[in-house]
Design a protein around this motif. Structure first.
Motif, PDB file in Angstrom:
ATOM      1  N   TYR A 216       0.820  -1.223   0.000  1.00 54.28           N
ATOM      2  CA  TYR A 216       0.000   0.000   0.000  1.00 54.28           C
ATOM      3  C   TYR A 216       0.850   1.269   0.000  1.00 54.28           C
ATOM      4  O   TYR A 216       0.374   2.339   0.389  1.00 54.28           O
ATOM      5  CB  TYR A 216      -0.925   0.002   1.219  1.00 54.28           C
ATOM      6  CG  TYR A 216      -1.934  -1.104   1.198  1.00 54.28           C
ATOM      7  CD1 TYR A 216      -3.094  -1.019   0.435  1.00 54.28           C
ATOM      8  CD2 TYR A 216      -1.724  -2.269   1.934  1.00 54.28           C
ATOM      9  CE1 TYR A 216      -4.016  -2.052   0.398  1.00 54.28           C
ATOM     10  CE2 TYR A 216      -2.641  -3.310   1.905  1.00 54.28           C
ATOM     11  CZ  TYR A 216      -3.784  -3.195   1.135  1.00 54.28           C
ATOM     12  OH  TYR A 216      -4.699  -4.228   1.102  1.00 54.28           O
TER      13      TYR A 216
ATOM     14  N   TYR B 287      -2.257   9.139   2.495  1.00 47.28           N
ATOM     15  CA  TYR B 287      -3.161  10.269   2.315  1.00 47.28           C
ATOM     16  C   TYR B 287      -2.800  11.509   3.134  1.00 47.28           C
ATOM     17  O   TYR B 287      -3.479  12.526   3.038  1.00 47.28           O
ATOM     18  CB  TYR B 287      -4.591   9.828   2.647  1.00 47.28           C
ATOM     19  CG  TYR B 287      -4.991   8.559   1.918  1.00 47.28           C
ATOM     20  CD1 TYR B 287      -4.836   8.452   0.530  1.00 47.28           C
ATOM     21  CD2 TYR B 287      -5.495   7.457   2.598  1.00 47.28           C
ATOM     22  CE1 TYR B 287      -5.172   7.297  -0.151  1.00 47.28           C
ATOM     23  CE2 TYR B 287      -5.846   6.295   1.928  1.00 47.28           C
ATOM     24  CZ  TYR B 287      -5.681   6.218   0.560  1.00 47.28           C
ATOM     25  OH  TYR B 287      -6.011   5.069  -0.107  1.00 47.28           O
TER      26      TYR B 287
ATOM     27  N   LEU C 148      -9.696   8.739  -3.390  1.00 50.83           N
ATOM     28  CA  LEU C 148      -9.355   7.910  -2.226  1.00 50.83           C
ATOM     29  C   LEU C 148      -9.111   8.784  -0.997  1.00 50.83           C
ATOM     30  O   LEU C 148      -9.551   8.447   0.112  1.00 50.83           O
ATOM     31  CB  LEU C 148      -8.122   7.058  -2.527  1.00 50.83           C
ATOM     32  CG  LEU C 148      -8.330   5.884  -3.488  1.00 50.83           C
ATOM     33  CD1 LEU C 148      -6.984   5.284  -3.895  1.00 50.83           C
ATOM     34  CD2 LEU C 148      -9.210   4.808  -2.854  1.00 50.83           C
TER      35      LEU C 148
ATOM     36  N   ASN D  76      -0.699   4.309  -1.318  1.00 49.58           N
ATOM     37  CA  ASN D  76      -1.952   4.722  -0.665  1.00 49.58           C
ATOM     38  C   ASN D  76      -1.628   5.427   0.639  1.00 49.58           C
ATOM     39  O   ASN D  76      -1.848   4.900   1.736  1.00 49.58           O
ATOM     40  CB  ASN D  76      -2.843   3.507  -0.394  1.00 49.58           C
ATOM     41  CG  ASN D  76      -3.219   2.775  -1.658  1.00 49.58           C
ATOM     42  OD1 ASN D  76      -2.671   1.729  -1.972  1.00 49.58           O
ATOM     43  ND2 ASN D  76      -4.173   3.328  -2.402  1.00 49.58           N
TER      44      ASN D  76
ATOM     45  N   MET E 229      -6.465   1.083   2.329  1.00 47.94           N
ATOM     46  CA  MET E 229      -7.807   1.182   1.746  1.00 47.94           C
ATOM     47  C   MET E 229      -8.906   0.869   2.748  1.00 47.94           C
ATOM     48  O   MET E 229     -10.029   0.566   2.340  1.00 47.94           O
ATOM     49  CB  MET E 229      -7.938   0.210   0.572  1.00 47.94           C
ATOM     50  CG  MET E 229      -6.981   0.454  -0.573  1.00 47.94           C
ATOM     51  SD  MET E 229      -7.139  -0.819  -1.849  1.00 47.94           S
ATOM     52  CE  MET E 229      -6.113  -0.100  -3.139  1.00 47.94           C
TER      53      MET E 229
END
Length: 545
Positions: free
Chosen positions: A328, A333, A435, A331, A461
Motif C-alpha cells: 500500500y 493520504y 481515495l 496509498n 484502503m
C-alpha cells in the motif's frame, strides 16, 4: 479357487501367503481404521496360479453404514483425513459473511424486491475495480499490445510510448503465451531494479527480484523458508491481514501476535514487541522473523520513521529476519506522514539485516487485482538462500506473464513529456484524490455513530472501527453460536446488503470488537452506504439495549 480365511487358519508361509494345503490366504496388512469402514464393500481378493490370474469381488453384502450400495466404494478422503493444520486454517476476508452475501445476491437476482436493499455492496476486500474504479489506460494498453502484437501495426491506435514500451518487452520476450524464467522476465526485472534503485538510493540487483502472481505467493514462499517445525514462529501484528496467520498455520508453524496501539493510530509499541518475543521463547518457540505491514492492513495506520528504526534495531538485536509488506505504499493520504521504505531505513543505518519486501499491482491507485502481478525483493539475503527461493518458485514454472508486465509497467510509468504522460497523470490524480476524500469521509461518518470510534485512515484502503455492543447483543451472539462481531456483521449484511469483515478475523485485543470496511465504493455511493450503516447501527443498539 479363492478363499478368505482368518490368519490363524492352517499354517501360513509369510513369504508367499499360502497355507500348507496350497490355498491362498488374504491377510490384513494392518488393523482396520475408521477410514476402512467405507471400503469394506469393495474388498478385492486376488488369486495367482501358474496358468492364470483371477480377480473377484467378494459376495454381495448388505448396504454399508456409509450409505453406499453393496459393492460400491465409499469416500477415500473424508474431512477426518484432511490434515489438522489445513482444517485450522482460516481466511476471514472471504469467510461466513461473504458466503451469506452470495446467497443474498442470488435471492436478489431470482426474486427482486424480496430484501430491504437492492444491491450487495462489497466493502470487505481491497478490490477497487469490483466497485467501480476504472483501470489506468497506459497499463492496459501495454498489455493489449503484448498480447495482440498486430494492434501495434494499426497507425494511431495507441500512443507512441505505449507501442515503444510493448515492443521493448516483446523484443526480450517474444511471446507472452510462453513460460518465462522462473524469477520473471529478465528485462522486466531489470526495469523494476532501476525503480528500486531510484526509490531507495541503493543499487539493486535484478537477480534479487522475483515476480509473482500477486504478493501472496511471495509471502507464502518466504514463510516456507522460515518454518521447519511447529516450534518455529513468526511475529505478526494484531490486527493483521489474515494471509499471514492462515499461511503460518497451513505450513505448520506458529503465529506470534504482537498488539498494535489503537489509541496511537495503530502504532508500534516496542515494549509489546519485546514481551511477545520473550513469551514465545520462554514457551520453547524458535522465533524466526518479524512481519510489518506498512501502511497497515486492516488498520490504515502508517509507521513513523523512528518506529521503523526501532524495528530494525530490534530485529538486529534479536536476530530476526524482517518481512516488510509494502503493497500500500502508494496509498498514503497525509503529507505529514509519508511512506518510507524499510530498505531505505536499512541503508541509512548501514544495517546488515536480512529484509524481504513485498509489492503488488493489486493496490496503489491501479487496483489491478485480477491480473495478479506482484514481486518479492531480497535485501542482504545470502545467495544460497536466494537459490533456494528460486528453486521453490521454479516448481510452479513462472508467474503469469501478463501480471509480470503489469507490475513492471505500473512501476515504470510514462515519462514527463511522453505522449501518454498527461492522460496518465490525470487518471492517477483523479483516483488518488477520490481515495483521499473517501478516507476522510469514512473516518468522519463512522465517528459520528454512537459507540463507534475509528482512527484516521492515514493510508491503505480500510477503516477498522471499534464498536461497543450492549450486553444483550453479546448474549444473542452467544446463543447464536457466533462471536459478537460476527453476529453484528451478519446482521448488518442482512439489513443493508453491505459486506464488512469481523475484527476477530484479523485479531484484536481481548474484550474489544471491530470490523474492517474498505473506503473503495464509488464516491457517489459511499455516503449512502455509510448512512445505511448508521441507520442499521442505531436500530441494532435500540433493539438490544
Amino acid at each position: 479357487m479363492v478363499v478368505d480365511k482368518p490368519a490363524s487358519a492352517g499354517h501360513s508361509d509369510a513369504s508367499n501367503g499360502k497355507t500348507e494345503d496350497g490355498l491362498k490366504v488374504t491377510k490384513p496388512a494392518r488393523p482396520k481404521t475408521k477410514s476402512d469402514a467405507s471400503t469394506d464393500a469393495c474388498h478385492v481378493s486376488e488369486a495367482t496360479s501358474d496358468h492364470s490370474h483371477e480377480r473377484e469381488l467378494e459376495s454381495p453384502t448388505p448396504a454399508q453404514d456409509d450409505g453406499h450400495p453393496a459393492g460400491v466404494c465409499g469416500p477415500i478422503l473424508t474431512i477426518d483425513d484432511v490434515p489438522q493444520r489445513i482444517r485450522d486454517t482460516e481466511y476471514a476476508v472471504r469467510g461466513a459473511v461473504v458466503a451469506r452475501s452470495w446467497e443474498l445476491a442470488k435471492q436478489l437476482r431470482d426474486n427482486p424486491g424480496s430484501l430491504p436493499f437492492s444491491e450487495i455492496i462489497p466493502a470487505n476486500i481491497g478490490n477497487p475495480q469490483a466497485v467501480g474504479q476504472k483501470p489506468i489506460a497506459f497499463n492496459r494498453q501495454v498489455l493489449a499490445c503484448v498480447t495482440n502484437p498486430h494492434l501495434m501495426d494499426q497507425p494511431g491506435l495507441f500512443p507512441a510510448d505505449v507501442v515503444s514500451r510493448a515492443r521493448s518487452y516483446l523484443k526480450s520476450f517474444p511471446s507472452f503465451g510462453a513460460y518465462s524464467h522462473s524469477k520473471g522476465i529478465p528485462q522486466l526485472r531489470e526495469d523494476i531494479a532501476r525503480w528500486f534503485t531510484k526509490r531507495d538510493g541503493i543499487l539493486t540487483d535484478p537477480e534479487h527480484i522475483m515476480l509473482t502472481d500477486g504478493a501472496s505467493p511471495a509471502v507464502r514462499t518466504v514463510l516456507e523458508l522460515l518454518l521447519e517445525s511447529s516450534r518455529d514462529g513468526v511475529m505478526i501484528p494484531i490486527p493483521h491481514y489474515p494471509l499471514y496467520s492462515a499461511t503460518i498455520t497451513r505450513l505448520g508453524g506458529r503465529a506470534i501476535g504482537y498488539y498494535l496501539k489503537e489509541e496511537d493510530q495503530w502504532g508500534l509499541d516496542m515494549g509489546e514487541l519485546q514481551g511477545a518475543l520473550d513469551k514465545a521463547r520462554q514457551a520453547g518457540g524458535r522465533v524466526r522473523a518479524l512481519v510489518v505491514i506498512n501502511p497497515g492492513n486492516p488498520t490504515g495506520g502508517i509507521l513513523t520513521r523512528q518506529q521503523m528504526v526501532d524495528v530494525v534495531e530490534f530485529c538486529e538485536r534479536e536476530k530476526l529476519v524482517l518481512l516488510a509488506d509494502e503493497v500500500y505504499q502508494d496509498n498514503v493520504y497525509l503529507d505529514e506522514k509519508p511512506f518510507v521504505p524499510f530498505r531505505r531505513v536499512l541503508a541509512d543505518l548501514s544495517s546488515p539485516l536480512e529484509l524481504f519486501t513485498f509489492h503488488s499491482s493489486s493496490k496503489g491507485v491501479t487496483g489491478e487485482c485480477g491480473v495478479r502481478g506482484g514481486l518479492l525483493h531480497a535485501h542482504n539475503v545470502d545467495e544460497a538462500v536466494i537459490e533456494q527461493l528460486y528453486k521453490l518458485f521454479s516448481i510452479s514454472l513462472c508467474a503469469n506473464t501478463l501480471g509480470q508486465a503489469m507490475i513492471a509497467s505500473i512501476l515504470t510509468p510514462p515519462e514527463p513529456g511522453s505522449p501518454s504522460y498527461d492522460q496518465y497523470t490525470r487518471e492517477r490524480r483523479a483516483i488518488f484524490s477520490a481515495l483521499q476524500r473517501k478516507a476522510i469521509l469514512v473516518h468522519r461518518k463512522l465517528n459520528e455513530m454512537k459507540g463507534v470510534s475509528c482512527q484516521r485512515v492515514e493510508g491503505a484502503m480500510y477503516a477498522f472501527p471499534r464498536i461497543e455492543l450492549p450486553p444483550r447483543a453479546i448474549e444473542a451472539a452467544r446463543q447464536a453460536g457466533q462471536q459478537p462481531d460476527m453476529f453484528y456483521c451478519l446482521q448488518l449484511l442482512e439489513h443493508t446488503g453491505v459486506i464488512v469483515v469481523p475484527g476477530s478475523g484479523f485479531g484484536q485485543r481481548p474484550g474489544s470488537l471491530h470490523y474492517r470496511m474498505t473506503i473503495l465504493p464509488e464516491e457517489s455511493k459511499l455516503g449512502g452506504v455509510l448512512d445505511r450503516i448508521k441507520d442499521f447501527h442505531d436500530q441494532f443498539l435500540a433493539q438490544y439495549s
